[in-house]
Design a protein around this motif. Structure first.
Motif, PDB file in Angstrom:
ATOM      1  N   GLN A   4     -78.426 -31.607  84.001  1.00 47.23           N
ATOM      2  CA  GLN A   4     -77.964 -32.877  83.445  1.00 47.23           C
ATOM      3  C   GLN A   4     -78.713 -33.326  82.197  1.00 47.23           C
ATOM      4  O   GLN A   4     -78.229 -34.202  81.462  1.00 47.23           O
ATOM      5  N   GLU A   5     -79.869 -32.754  81.905  1.00 50.31           N
ATOM      6  CA  GLU A   5     -80.707 -33.264  80.833  1.00 50.31           C
ATOM      7  C   GLU A   5     -79.966 -33.338  79.497  1.00 50.31           C
ATOM      8  O   GLU A   5     -80.013 -34.335  78.798  1.00 50.31           O
ATOM      9  N   HIS A  28     -78.757 -33.625  95.387  1.00 53.12           N
ATOM     10  CA  HIS A  28     -80.002 -34.358  95.376  1.00 53.12           C
ATOM     11  C   HIS A  28     -80.067 -35.201  96.642  1.00 53.12           C
ATOM     12  O   HIS A  28     -79.063 -35.465  97.287  1.00 53.12           O
ATOM     13  N   GLU A  86     -76.392 -37.646  89.102  1.00 54.06           N
ATOM     14  CA  GLU A  86     -77.396 -36.617  88.877  1.00 54.06           C
ATOM     15  C   GLU A  86     -76.805 -35.286  89.297  1.00 54.06           C
ATOM     16  O   GLU A  86     -76.179 -35.172  90.356  1.00 54.06           O
ATOM     17  N   TYR A 108     -77.379 -36.386  79.325  1.00 59.97           N
ATOM     18  CA  TYR A 108     -77.869 -37.744  79.124  1.00 59.97           C
ATOM     19  C   TYR A 108     -78.635 -37.911  77.823  1.00 59.97           C
ATOM     20  O   TYR A 108     -78.770 -39.018  77.322  1.00 59.97           O
TER      21      TYR A 108
END
Length: 287
Positions: free
Chosen positions: A265-266, A5, A261, A269
């Motif tokens: 990753q969704e 990122h 990140e 978390y």
């Protein structure tokens, strides 16, 4: 190609990433075990360790200088093949494979080697003293294999993933993940100074324990468990040929809580607790 990122972390000056190997040991779930598919071997690091204390991880560690200069008999794909799969050169590829086999033996007593190119040691208890000396760096893995007239079974390993510690961490590792089936007759144990607890669990159960707060999984470990949960048998895992991009998460430090990140990753978390500090986000590696 590195998945990254654009945000730059602002914690520590960039430090070089040390090469490391991690091995995901797998076995088919026993009949009547209450689960199906595969199980993976996990260990929880001793609390208070300078790196990743208390984390649940796979066996592994940093490449040792002796791994890079090891001279031993080898069975399996050539070092050039491994270099191509991990996008590196032949010398490092050989060191990574050596480190993978060495660290697996040191940390859980599983030895991916045998008297010949098509056999595997059935009982590693006779090598207990050598295992201790290897962990203390009093003996090189190459000398151990030579003294015991053993062949390193690189063909029992499969390349699996590559994660790099985020820029901004105090310790950084370029970790290549391997998978390997636990050899028949050998017993994976926790007889190492680094393990507080060891367990065989299905990926589904390991993730459920994490969601319940019973363990702490760093992103690379969580990601591999998520991927392995889709396989129904060891044979399916070993037959897979996954793409291996280098995953370089980004450390986000100007928001609370501090986090990383990374691709996919969704689920991480949304599903579980994440009580780590900024310097604990690295993949498990090194001693």
């Amino acid at each position: 190609m590195v998945s990254n990122h654009e945000r730059a972390p602002r914690v520590h000056p960039e430090v070089p990433a040390k090469d490391a190997s991690t091995v995901i040991l797998i076995r088919d779930a026993a009949a009547g075990a209450g689960t199906s598919g595969i199980e993976v071997f996990l260990l929880r690091r001793v609390q208070g360790m300078a790196f990743a204390g208390g984390m649940t991880v796979f066996p592994g560690g940093g490449v040792d200088p002796s791994d890079a200069h090891a001279d031993f008999r080898w069975a399996g794909p050539s070092v050039e093949w491994w270099a191509q799969r991990f996008s590196t050169d032949a010398a490092l590829a050989k060191a990574l494979v050596c480190a993978a086999v060495r660290e697996t033996f040191e940390e859980c007593g599983v030895l991916l080697a045998g008297p010949s190119t098509d056999t595997v040691v059935e009982d590693t208890s006779e090598y207990t003293e050598a295992r201790v000396r290897l962990e203390k760096r009093e003996l090189s893995f190459s000398d151990f294999l030579d003294a015991e007239n053993l062949v390193l079974r690189a063909d029992l390993l499969r390349p699996w993933a590559n994660w790099i510690t985020p820029i901004g961490e105090r310790r950084r590792y370029d970790t290549r993940f391997f998978v390997a089936a636990a050899p028949r007759g050998q017993v994976a144990d926790g007889a190492t100074s680094e393990a507080e607890e060891v367990v065989w669990q299905s990926p589904v159960d390991a993730l459920a324990r994490w969601r319940a707060g019973g363990s702490i999984l760093l992103p690379p470990t969580w990601s591999q468990l998520e991927a392995l949960g889709a396989f129904g048998s060891v044979a399916e895992v070993l037959a897979a040929e996954p793409e291996i991009p280098a995953i370089l998460p980004t450390l986000i430090t100007d928001e609370e809580p501090i986090r990383v990140e990374f691709p996919g990753q969704e689920g991480y978390y949304q599903a579980g607790p994440h009580p780590w500090s900024a310097r604990e986000t690295a993949p498990k590696a090194g001693k």
